[in-house]
Enzyme design. Structure first.
Site, PDB file in Angstrom:
ATOM      1  N   ILE A  85      36.019  38.789   0.781  1.00 18.39           N
ATOM      2  CA  ILE A  85      36.237  37.407   0.368  1.00 18.39           C
ATOM      3  C   ILE A  85      34.890  36.919  -0.139  1.00 18.39           C
ATOM      4  O   ILE A  85      33.847  37.253   0.419  1.00 18.39           O
ATOM      5  CB  ILE A  85      36.783  36.536   1.515  1.00 18.39           C
ATOM      6  CG1 ILE A  85      37.116  35.128   1.025  1.00 18.39           C
ATOM      7  CG2 ILE A  85      35.830  36.508   2.697  1.00 18.39           C
ATOM      8  CD1 ILE A  85      37.868  34.286   2.037  1.00 18.39           C
ATOM      9  N   PHE A  87      32.322  33.736  -1.555  1.00 16.64           N
ATOM     10  CA  PHE A  87      32.023  32.313  -1.534  1.00 16.64           C
ATOM     11  C   PHE A  87      30.933  32.009  -2.550  1.00 16.64           C
ATOM     12  O   PHE A  87      29.926  32.712  -2.628  1.00 16.64           O
ATOM     13  CB  PHE A  87      31.538  31.870  -0.148  1.00 16.64           C
ATOM     14  CG  PHE A  87      32.575  32.024   0.917  1.00 16.64           C
ATOM     15  CD1 PHE A  87      33.533  31.048   1.114  1.00 16.64           C
ATOM     16  CD2 PHE A  87      32.604  33.157   1.711  1.00 16.64           C
ATOM     17  CE1 PHE A  87      34.499  31.191   2.090  1.00 16.64           C
ATOM     18  CE2 PHE A  87      33.564  33.313   2.694  1.00 16.64           C
ATOM     19  CZ  PHE A  87      34.519  32.329   2.878  1.00 16.64           C
ATOM     20  N   VAL A 131      32.047  40.135   3.418  1.00 24.19           N
ATOM     21  CA  VAL A 131      31.860  38.780   2.915  1.00 24.19           C
ATOM     22  C   VAL A 131      30.855  38.865   1.774  1.00 24.19           C
ATOM     23  O   VAL A 131      29.859  39.574   1.875  1.00 24.19           O
ATOM     24  CB  VAL A 131      31.327  37.840   4.021  1.00 24.19           C
ATOM     25  CG1 VAL A 131      31.029  36.454   3.467  1.00 24.19           C
ATOM     26  CG2 VAL A 131      32.317  37.758   5.184  1.00 24.19           C
ATOM     27  N   GLU A 132      31.132  38.155   0.698  1.00 21.62           N
ATOM     28  CA  GLU A 132      30.210  38.073  -0.439  1.00 21.62           C
ATOM     29  C   GLU A 132      29.798  36.628  -0.624  1.00 21.62           C
ATOM     30  O   GLU A 132      30.628  35.720  -0.529  1.00 21.62           O
ATOM     31  CB  GLU A 132      30.880  38.559  -1.727  1.00 21.62           C
ATOM     32  CG  GLU A 132      30.038  38.339  -2.971  1.00 21.62           C
ATOM     33  CD  GLU A 132      30.793  38.586  -4.276  1.00 21.62           C
ATOM     34  OE1 GLU A 132      30.170  38.442  -5.340  1.00 21.62           O
ATOM     35  OE2 GLU A 132      32.001  38.906  -4.239  1.00 21.62           O
ATOM     36  N   ILE A 133      28.523  36.420  -0.872  1.00 23.75           N
ATOM     37  CA  ILE A 133      28.014  35.115  -1.290  1.00 23.75           C
ATOM     38  C   ILE A 133      27.448  35.345  -2.684  1.00 23.75           C
ATOM     39  O   ILE A 133      26.718  36.313  -2.923  1.00 23.75           O
ATOM     40  CB  ILE A 133      26.901  34.592  -0.359  1.00 23.75           C
ATOM     41  CG1 ILE A 133      27.332  34.624   1.114  1.00 23.75           C
ATOM     42  CG2 ILE A 133      26.449  33.206  -0.800  1.00 23.75           C
ATOM     43  CD1 ILE A 133      28.410  33.655   1.486  1.00 23.75           C
TER      44      ILE A 133
END
Length: 173
Positions: A85, A87, A131-133
């Site tokens: 996911i 962000f 998780v990706e930022i």
């Protein structure tokens, strides 16, 4: 009559939530609340299994307690091509600094398209979910056919939806 919802046959309006099975609901709640800024919200009392609901950044995350936590595989390699996911953030340097301060291992990647750079930071939640930022909003979304170019931002999506609604409003005689 031409189907006015051809591109959205189910009349979807937004992503509501993702569900993640976890070894420890408490540990995962702590991660999503204290690392990613989600807020715990009340779950329906009719749910007869352990879990937690959180909300933030326009999306819900439903954490579900694994029935057999010991059998859950632990991902150790951070692979940006894994399920994840993502962000959007406003300051990649600040995010990278905070991840370092919190001792969270991450992998940095960069995507370049036509002179535009998108920086990405990938890391795992306590159960190995990726998780990706990113600052993905820098990259324009270029439709393959028939649409105008726009960025990935939610604001631009909302403007596009409003324009589509205006186009499809029947004219009163």
């Amino acid at each position: 009559m031409k189907d006015q919802n051809k591109g959205n046959p189910l009349h979807l309006s937004s992503l509501n939530h993702i569900s993640l099975v976890c070894k420890s609901v408490d540990e995962s709640t702590h991660f999503y609340q204290n690392i990613l800024g989600f807020v715990p919200v009340r779950r329906p009392g009719s749910l007869k299994f352990d879990g937690a609901w959180l909300f933030g950044h326009g999306i819900g995350i439903h954490l579900l307690q694994s029935e057999d936590p010991q059998s859950m595989p632990k991902k150790t390699v951070i692979n940006p091509k894994d399920n994840h996911i993502s962000f959007q953030c406003e300051n990649m340097g600040m995010v990278e600094k905070k991840l370092g301060e919190m001792g969270i291992e991450y992998v940095r990647q960069r995507v370049e398209e036509g002179g535009v750079n998108v920086d990405q930071l990938f890391f795992h939640d306590p159960d190995g979910f990726m998780v990706e930022i990113c600052n993905c909003d820098n990259l324009p979304m270029i439709p393959l056919a028939g649409e105008m170019v726009r960025s990935c931002s939610r604001i631009n999506l909302q403007m596009h939806q409003q324009q589509q609604q205006q186009i499809h409003v029947p004219v009163q005689p």
